[in-house]
Design a protein around this motif. Structure first.
Motif, PDB file in Angstrom:
ATOM      1  N   TYR A  14      39.984  45.396  43.302  1.00  0.00           N
ATOM      2  CA  TYR A  14      40.370  45.363  41.899  1.00  0.00           C
ATOM      3  C   TYR A  14      40.633  43.934  41.441  1.00  0.00           C
ATOM      4  O   TYR A  14      41.181  43.135  42.208  1.00  0.00           O
ATOM      5  CB  TYR A  14      41.677  46.137  41.668  1.00  0.00           C
ATOM      6  N   GLY A  15      40.296  43.639  40.208  1.00  0.00           N
ATOM      7  CA  GLY A  15      40.645  42.354  39.644  1.00  0.00           C
ATOM      8  C   GLY A  15      40.259  42.265  38.183  1.00  0.00           C
ATOM      9  O   GLY A  15      39.267  42.865  37.763  1.00  0.00           O
ATOM     10  N   GLU A  16      41.036  41.515  37.419  1.00  0.00           N
ATOM     11  CA  GLU A  16      40.729  41.357  35.998  1.00  0.00           C
ATOM     12  C   GLU A  16      39.416  40.624  35.789  1.00  0.00           C
ATOM     13  O   GLU A  16      38.647  40.968  34.896  1.00  0.00           O
ATOM     14  CB  GLU A  16      41.876  40.625  35.289  1.00  0.00           C
ATOM     15  N   ARG A  37      36.432  46.355  33.408  1.00  0.00           N
ATOM     16  CA  ARG A  37      37.618  46.115  32.598  1.00  0.00           C
ATOM     17  C   ARG A  37      37.267  46.399  31.131  1.00  0.00           C
ATOM     18  O   ARG A  37      36.228  45.981  30.637  1.00  0.00           O
ATOM     19  CB  ARG A  37      38.072  44.671  32.762  1.00  0.00           C
ATOM     20  N   GLN A  49      41.552  46.533  34.748  1.00  0.00           N
ATOM     21  CA  GLN A  49      40.891  45.720  35.764  1.00  0.00           C
ATOM     22  C   GLN A  49      39.521  46.309  36.073  1.00  0.00           C
ATOM     23  O   GLN A  49      39.298  47.507  35.905  1.00  0.00           O
ATOM     24  CB  GLN A  49      41.696  45.708  37.069  1.00  0.00           C
ATOM     25  N   PHE A  89      41.619  38.930  44.907  1.00  0.00           N
ATOM     26  CA  PHE A  89      41.689  40.253  44.293  1.00  0.00           C
ATOM     27  C   PHE A  89      42.570  41.180  45.123  1.00  0.00           C
ATOM     28  O   PHE A  89      42.943  40.855  46.235  1.00  0.00           O
ATOM     29  CB  PHE A  89      40.280  40.862  44.177  1.00  0.00           C
TER      30      PHE A  89
END
Length: 120
Positions: A14-16, A37, A49, A89
């Motif tokens: 997961y990550g923006e 996202r 995200q 992440f």
């Protein structure tokens, strides 16, 4: 009514600012699940995200430990890549149990716990 324990296991990143193609390239593996996202989920909430996810089409009624071992087995040769991703992440071993059986139990042996620890 089925009272057996049903499980789902996946490895998720997961990550923006996560790039699905970047994660796929680094892991040399195409995702089985993705979310971007800003996309809307089925129930209408907006994903905050991006997510790159990988699961196997395992028997959902197989023991949780077996399913975890199968998913992690795919990533054992990608340990360095997972560590690099985890610096930028959130890398998550996602597990879910679906049951109406109050007797359903979850047991994880030392081998699978050791593998989880070694990958993170």
């Amino acid at each position: 009514m089925n009272s057996r324990c049903k499980f789902s296991v996946s490895l998720r990143v997961y990550g923006e600012d996560l790039s699905i193609s970047e994660v796929s390239g680094l892991l040399r593996l195409e995702p089985t699940d993705t979310q971007m996202r800003g996309e809307r989920a089925v129930l209408g909430r907006v994903f905050q995200q991006a997510m790159w996810g990988y699961h196997l089409d395992s028997d959902p009624f197989a023991p949780l430990e077996k399913q975890i071992q199968q998913v992690l087995g795919v990533f054992l040769s990608r340990e360095e890549e997972l560590r690099a991703l985890s610096k930028r992440f959130d890398v998550v071993l996602w597990c879910a149990a679906f049951t109406s059986n109050p007797e359903c139990t979850i047991e994880l042996g030392p081998e699978v716990l050791r593998t989880i620890c070694e990958l993170w």
